[in-house]
Design a protein around this motif. Sequence first.
Motif, PDB file in Angstrom:
ATOM      1  N   ASP A   1      52.217  49.113  24.021  1.00 27.87           N
ATOM      2  CA  ASP A   1      52.772  49.835  24.301  1.00 27.87           C
ATOM      3  C   ASP A   1      50.904  51.212  25.104  1.00 27.87           C
ATOM      4  O   ASP A   1      49.784  49.672  24.677  1.00 27.87           O
ATOM      5  CB  ASP A   1      53.065  50.739  23.591  1.00 27.87           C
ATOM      6  CG  ASP A   1      52.576  51.073  22.395  1.00 27.87           C
ATOM      7  OD1 ASP A   1      51.603  51.448  22.235  1.00 27.87           O
ATOM      8  OD2 ASP A   1      53.407  51.743  21.267  1.00 27.87           O
ATOM      9  N   LEU A   2      51.084  51.793  25.172  1.00 31.81           N
ATOM     10  CA  LEU A   2      50.078  52.514  25.567  1.00 31.81           C
ATOM     11  C   LEU A   2      48.734  52.671  24.960  1.00 31.81           C
ATOM     12  O   LEU A   2      47.811  52.671  24.704  1.00 31.81           O
ATOM     13  CB  LEU A   2      50.266  54.067  26.363  1.00 31.81           C
ATOM     14  CG  LEU A   2      48.870  54.659  27.534  1.00 31.81           C
ATOM     15  CD1 LEU A   2      49.296  53.613  28.920  1.00 31.81           C
ATOM     16  CD2 LEU A   2      49.541  56.560  26.632  1.00 31.81           C
TER      17      LEU A   2
ATOM     18  N   HIS B   1      42.828  57.548  30.265  1.00 34.78           N
ATOM     19  CA  HIS B   1      44.320  57.741  29.841  1.00 34.78           C
ATOM     20  C   HIS B   1      45.434  57.130  30.756  1.00 34.78           C
ATOM     21  O   HIS B   1      46.099  56.022  30.991  1.00 34.78           O
ATOM     22  CB  HIS B   1      44.621  58.687  29.451  1.00 34.78           C
ATOM     23  CG  HIS B   1      46.318  59.329  29.201  1.00 34.78           C
ATOM     24  ND1 HIS B   1      46.989  58.380  27.635  1.00 34.78           N
ATOM     25  CD2 HIS B   1      47.427  59.361  29.537  1.00 34.78           C
ATOM     26  CE1 HIS B   1      48.485  58.752  27.980  1.00 34.78           C
ATOM     27  NE2 HIS B   1      48.520  59.615  28.785  1.00 34.78           N
TER      28      HIS B   1
ATOM     29  N   LYS C   1      47.701  54.196  32.035  1.00 36.99           N
ATOM     30  CA  LYS C   1      49.171  53.865  32.785  1.00 36.99           C
ATOM     31  C   LYS C   1      48.696  53.497  33.765  1.00 36.99           C
ATOM     32  O   LYS C   1      49.713  52.488  34.265  1.00 36.99           O
ATOM     33  CB  LYS C   1      49.171  55.183  32.643  1.00 36.99           C
ATOM     34  CG  LYS C   1      49.571  56.042  31.615  1.00 36.99           C
ATOM     35  CD  LYS C   1      49.809  57.438  32.529  1.00 36.99           C
ATOM     36  CE  LYS C   1      50.577  58.402  30.920  1.00 36.99           C
ATOM     37  NZ  LYS C   1      51.579  59.334  31.873  1.00 36.99           N
ATOM     38  N   ASN C   2      47.713  53.091  34.750  1.00 41.19           N
ATOM     39  CA  ASN C   2      47.517  51.892  36.164  1.00 41.19           C
ATOM     40  C   ASN C   2      47.541  50.621  35.401  1.00 41.19           C
ATOM     41  O   ASN C   2      47.971  49.524  36.308  1.00 41.19           O
ATOM     42  CB  ASN C   2      46.449  52.297  37.097  1.00 41.19           C
ATOM     43  CG  ASN C   2      46.633  53.827  37.586  1.00 41.19           C
ATOM     44  OD1 ASN C   2      47.766  54.291  37.890  1.00 41.19           O
ATOM     45  ND2 ASN C   2      45.754  54.911  37.921  1.00 41.19           N
TER      46      ASN C   2
ATOM     47  N   LYS D   1      51.195  49.503  34.979  1.00 33.71           N
ATOM     48  CA  LYS D   1      52.043  49.894  35.725  1.00 33.71           C
ATOM     49  C   LYS D   1      51.645  48.817  37.016  1.00 33.71           C
ATOM     50  O   LYS D   1      52.775  48.402  38.361  1.00 33.71           O
ATOM     51  CB  LYS D   1      51.819  50.792  36.992  1.00 33.71           C
ATOM     52  CG  LYS D   1      51.591  51.506  37.925  1.00 33.71           C
ATOM     53  CD  LYS D   1      51.876  52.462  38.751  1.00 33.71           C
ATOM     54  CE  LYS D   1      51.509  53.756  38.343  1.00 33.71           C
ATOM     55  NZ  LYS D   1      51.711  54.842  39.605  1.00 33.71           N
TER      56      LYS D   1
ATOM     57  N   ASP E   1      54.313  45.724  34.911  1.00 32.52           N
ATOM     58  CA  ASP E   1      55.115  46.316  34.296  1.00 32.52           C
ATOM     59  C   ASP E   1      56.426  45.905  35.242  1.00 32.52           C
ATOM     60  O   ASP E   1      56.793  46.755  36.089  1.00 32.52           O
ATOM     61  CB  ASP E   1      54.749  47.729  33.753  1.00 32.52           C
ATOM     62  CG  ASP E   1      56.291  48.218  33.337  1.00 32.52           C
ATOM     63  OD1 ASP E   1      57.022  47.186  32.904  1.00 32.52           O
ATOM     64  OD2 ASP E   1      56.136  49.260  32.978  1.00 32.52           O
TER      65      ASP E   1
ATOM     66  N   SER F   1      57.580  50.808  30.778  1.00 35.15           N
ATOM     67  CA  SER F   1      55.543  51.885  30.743  1.00 35.15           C
ATOM     68  C   SER F   1      55.004  50.177  29.715  1.00 35.15           C
ATOM     69  O   SER F   1      54.791  51.513  28.828  1.00 35.15           O
ATOM     70  CB  SER F   1      56.208  53.074  30.137  1.00 35.15           C
ATOM     71  OG  SER F   1      56.334  53.380  31.756  1.00 35.15           O
ATOM     72  N   LYS F   2      55.666  49.345  29.283  1.00 32.41           N
ATOM     73  CA  LYS F   2      54.602  48.618  27.942  1.00 32.41           C
ATOM     74  C   LYS F   2      54.578  47.512  28.576  1.00 32.41           C
ATOM     75  O   LYS F   2      55.069  46.571  29.291  1.00 32.41           O
ATOM     76  CB  LYS F   2      55.393  49.172  26.858  1.00 32.41           C
ATOM     77  CG  LYS F   2      56.687  48.476  26.609  1.00 32.41           C
ATOM     78  CD  LYS F   2      57.483  49.380  25.406  1.00 32.41           C
ATOM     79  CE  LYS F   2      59.062  48.722  25.354  1.00 32.41           C
ATOM     80  NZ  LYS F   2      59.971  49.101  24.229  1.00 32.41           N
TER      81      LYS F   2
END
Length: 173
Positions: A45-46, A62, A66-67, A70, A73, A78-79
């Motif tokens: 995960d993040l 952060h 996320k990018n 993405k 993914d 979102s993981k």
Amino acid sequence: EGSPGGDGRRVFSPAGEFREFSRRQLRDMERLFRQYDAGKDGFIDLMELKLMMEKLGAPQTHLGLKNMIKEVDEDLDSKLSFREFLLIFRKAAAGELQEDSGLHALARLSEIDVSTEGVKGAKNFFEAKAQAINEASRFEEEIKAEQEEKKKQAEELKQRKAAFKELQSTFTQ
């Protein structure tokens, strides 16, 4: 490839889908994935990705993290699943990652050399596709080499035990 699972989903076969990587590379990637899957839930995960990038010496913001997620993914959860994690190395080997991206840093810093057997761009990608016929024999050779190494280790252990028993018998007399 994969076969349908009991719940209708396909079972993921890394060696079947990611033929451009050797069995050893796939094992190394799986080891790296499991190392950073702190929750042991089969996903990074993040926060786990943040920790991974910090430990690899390439901390990300952060938004950068996320990018990164993405970009590979596919199921939009979102993981990163192990399959999505492998996509990072496929894209790196094919030269599809931007030099300044977090994923490029991850692939470069992970100590898994995908350029040795992976593909390095469109030309090499098609050459690798042409060599796919030889993939089965390469995997068979790797399996045979692993089996030979195990036999050799078992024989060495057997010899050490025999030598120990012989030495032990001299002391018990």
